[in-house]
Write a protein that holds these residues in place. Structure first.
Motif, PDB file in Angstrom:
ATOM      1  N   SER A 119      95.305  61.084  42.801  1.00 26.47           N
ATOM      2  CA  SER A 119      96.707  61.064  42.386  1.00 26.47           C
ATOM      3  C   SER A 119      96.896  60.796  40.891  1.00 26.47           C
ATOM      4  CB  SER A 119      97.481  60.017  43.201  1.00 26.47           C
ATOM      5  OG  SER A 119      96.944  58.719  42.973  1.00 26.47           O
ATOM      6  N   SER A 174      85.758  58.900  49.448  1.00 29.81           N
ATOM      7  CA  SER A 174      87.219  58.963  49.336  1.00 29.81           C
ATOM      8  C   SER A 174      87.868  57.604  49.096  1.00 29.81           C
ATOM      9  CB  SER A 174      87.809  59.588  50.600  1.00 29.81           C
ATOM     10  OG  SER A 174      87.487  58.803  51.733  1.00 29.81           O
ATOM     11  N   ASN A 190      87.931  65.377  48.449  1.00 35.54           N
ATOM     12  CA  ASN A 190      87.401  64.326  49.309  1.00 35.54           C
ATOM     13  C   ASN A 190      86.852  64.878  50.625  1.00 35.54           C
ATOM     14  OD1 ASN A 190      87.853  62.301  47.460  1.00 35.54           O
ATOM     15  ND2 ASN A 190      89.788  61.629  48.371  1.00 35.54           N
ATOM     16  N   ASP A 222      92.235  58.855  45.444  1.00 33.16           N
ATOM     17  CA  ASP A 222      92.951  59.899  46.182  1.00 33.16           C
ATOM     18  C   ASP A 222      93.320  61.083  45.301  1.00 33.16           C
ATOM     19  OD1 ASP A 222      96.254  58.276  46.224  1.00 33.16           O
ATOM     20  OD2 ASP A 222      94.828  58.690  44.630  1.00 33.16           O
TER      21      ASP A 222
END
Lengths: 109, 117
Positions: free
Chosen positions: B56, B30, B74, B54
């Protein structure tokens, strides 16, 4: 379309020295492109050799070194061994995208 | 020591879909972005996609944008590549690889995808 260019093939004698280069169609390669170098032998996954232009991993043989040379990224092998015969790829970072060079087939003869 | 293991490859008909997975061992999955890279038979390496640590942000090569989707879980230390509208040009070994800072350090062993009728 960004193109990264490597020598298609090179031949070196055992114990010799050879330099592979990596050029960008956008201009001079600098450390901001974070040049990486990888070795790939037939039937195997690529293996990382050099990161951020000059840095070696713990598993990278000492005879391999990375640099910037004449506006290109370069990988130099000094004291070439027969087991160094392989395909070598460079990778450049362009911010949001990444581009591999076409690869250099290194023959040790 | 981090290990990456790809799976999900196989033979698929043109126009169909396939989802690849990349399972990571170790506790740092992660913390790192992840790439997919492919290699057509007898050809060089081609960068396919990147996802941030993450999830994003995702980035794609022009050759796959709009057809492929990179994602990650994750909690399961797993990376995915959803491939839609597959064509013969997508036939390749697909590797996952770890982004370490701005560098690529760890590679999986790859999974073969063959698009053929």
């Amino acid at each position: 379309q960004t193109v990264v260019t490597q020598e298609p093939s090179l031949t070196v004698s055992p114990g010799g020295t050879v330099t592979l280069t990596c050029a960008s169609s956008t201009g001079a390669v600098t450390s901001r492109y974070y040049p990486n170098w990888f070795q790939q032998k037939p039937g195997q996954a690529p293996r990382a050799l050099i990161y951020s232009t000059t840095n070696k991993y713990s598993w990278t043989p000492a005879r391999f070194s990375g640099s910037l040379l004449g506006g290109k990224a370069a990988l130099t092998l000094s004291g070439v061994q027969p087991e160094d015969e392989a395909e070598y790829y460079c990778l450049l970072s362009y911010g949001d995208t990444w581009v591999f060079g076409g690869g250099t087939k290194l023959t040790v003869l | 020591q981090v290990h990456l293991v790809e799976s999900g490859g196989g033979v698929v008909q043109p126009g169909r879909s396939l989802r690849l997975s990349c399972a990571a061992s170790g506790s740092t999955f992660s913390s790192h972005g992840m790439h997919w890279v492919r290699q057509a038979p007898g050809k060089g390496l081609e960068w396919v996609a990147l996802i941030w640590f993450d999830g994003s942000k995702q980035y794609y090569a022009d050759s796959v944008r709009g057809r492929f989707t990179i994602s990650r879980d994750n909690s399961q230390s797993t990376l995915y590549l959803q491939m839609n509208s597959l064509g013969a040009e997508d036939t390749a070994i697909y590797y996952c690889a770890r982004l370490y800072g701005k560098d690529v350090d760890i590679w999986g062993q790859g999974t073969m995808v063959t698009v053929s009728s």
